[in-house]
Design a protein around this motif. Structure first.
Motif, short mmCIF file in Angstrom:
data_model
loop_
_atom_site.label_atom_id
_atom_site.label_comp_id
_atom_site.label_asym_id
_atom_site.label_seq_id
_atom_site.Cartn_x
_atom_site.Cartn_y
_atom_site.Cartn_z
N GLY A 61 11.31 -22.07 16.82
CA GLY A 61 10.46 -23.25 16.88
C GLY A 61 11.10 -24.39 17.64
O GLY A 61 10.39 -25.24 18.18
N TYR A 62 12.41 -24.41 17.72
CA TYR A 62 13.11 -25.42 18.53
C TYR A 62 13.00 -25.01 20.00
O TYR A 62 14.00 -24.71 20.66
N HIS A 63 11.77 -25.02 20.50
CA HIS A 63 11.55 -24.36 21.78
C HIS A 63 11.85 -25.24 22.99
O HIS A 63 12.30 -24.73 24.01
N ASN A 64 11.59 -26.54 22.90
CA ASN A 64 12.05 -27.41 23.98
C ASN A 64 13.56 -27.35 24.08
O ASN A 64 14.12 -27.27 25.18
N GLU A 65 14.21 -27.38 22.94
CA GLU A 65 15.66 -27.31 22.90
C GLU A 65 16.16 -26.00 23.50
O GLU A 65 17.15 -25.97 24.25
#
Length: 356
Positions: free
Chosen positions: A275-279
């Motif tokens: 879910g930390y996809h931008n990261e």
């Protein structure tokens, strides 16, 4: 064409942009503001233990169902609650391993991905890696990013029923679409992936004296990519859920349309923090256990970005909301590059490797 027809056309077309994908730019800005971020990069030893546990769990569940009818509620309930969650976990373990984040040796990662592939039932880890790395290097590039729906999918599934079908069977779209966009070379690692998987499937059926364990594993893989809470990440990561104005669609506008969304909810616990996809797209060399640290370290960069609060709501909205659909993706004509299937030795992560 009148104004209404033009508006309808824009509503049912992809968002074409002429701006650079945002992740490289933000990565450089974060490194400049927080040079210590590079210390977060490198393999996570915990990954191999989590993978081994989930592989063992799935084999055990399959064996427990060897005398259970495929059409029984118990078979499908275990497949949905445990099996789909476990195999989604393994999908994302292979995703993590494809970035060489389980071991320092690239070869060890490639072979370990084949092990993680076992409960999925069909061989795919070797092919996934080059397609996924190309997705990173060519985000949104038409003809290279195989995460993008094709024009044919946009036409066929542009309705509530079409989107419901798309979400129910999205695992097949992700499996078949890449081969229709471009083919990766078939190498020895692909052959090993196929042979090991076939040998495992044969051994599972032979040793248990039943096809039920293998059916359980395949069903788990299907449900993991269907209407399952964890499957919401497939849609959540790059489909445009923000209200996009006609000005944003104008090619003269230089403000990029948001094309990657993060999610910070509890389902990250079983999905390697995907879910930390931008990261993740900003720093593919940062493993799953350190993505929350990255988010906290560079909070001023990530706090303003759009995010999802629920993957279940993502699926619900995708199907029922007329403003979200298969064409809600940012596409670009040029840029990016294709990543091949060669094995490279990786000793230490450097800022140059991170930037690349």
């Amino acid at each position: 064409m009148d104004a209404q027809e033009e508006a309808d056309k824009k509503l049912h077309d992809f968002f074409w942009t002429y701006t650079e994908e945002p992740h490289r730019t933000r990565r450089l800005a974060i490194i400049k503001a927080h040079p210590e971020v590079t210390k977060l990069c490198g393999p996570e030893p915990l990954t191999k233990y989590v993978v081994a546990f989930v592989v063992a769990l799935q084999i055990l569940c399959g064996c427990l169902l060897r005398d259970t009818s495929f059409w029984s509620w118990k078979f499908w309930a275990l497949g949905y609650v445990v099996g789909a969650t476990a195999n989604q976990n393994l999908f994302l373990a292979i995703h993590e391993i494809s970035h060489n984040l389980a071991f320092r040796s690239a070869m060890a990662n490639r072979l370990f991905a084949i092990f993680a592939n076992l409960p999925i039932g069909v061989p795919y880890s070797a092919s996934f890696r080059p397609y996924h790395l190309t997705h990173h290097k060519s985000l949104g590039v038409d003809g290279l990013d195989t995460d993008l729906p094709t024009a044919l999918e946009a036409v066929v599934f542009d309705s509530i029923l079409g989107k419901a079908f798309f979400c129910t069977f999205q695992i097949f779209f992700y499996a078949i679409r890449p081969m229709c966009v471009f083919k990766v070379p078939f190498t020895w690692i692909h052959l090993v992936n196929v042979l090991v998987q076939l040998a495992f499937d044969y051994a599972l059926v032979t040793l248990t004296g039943s096809y039920q364990p293998l059916l359980y594993l395949v069903l788990s893989s299907f449900l993991a990519g269907s209407l399952h809470p964890t499957a919401g990440h497939f849609i959540a990561e790059h489909y445009v859920y923000e209200t996009v104005t006609p000005e944003a669609i104008n090619p003269d506008n230089k403000v990029p349309i948001p094309e990657t969304y993060s999610y910070y909810g509890p389902l990250n616990f079983v999905t390697y923090n995907v879910g930390y996809h931008n990261e993740h797209h900003d720093f593919p060399a940062v493993p799953w256990t350190r993505l929350p640290k990255l988010r906290k370290l560079a909070d001023e960069f990530y706090a303003p970005l759009p995010r999802h609060e629920s993957w279940v709501l993502v699926l619900w909205r995708f199907i029922l909301d007329a403003n979200v659909g298969v064409t809600s993706r940012v596409k670009r004509k040029d840029g990016g590059r294709k990543v091949g299937g060669q094995v490279a030795k990786i000793a230490n992560w450097t800022p140059q490797e991170i930037e690349a």
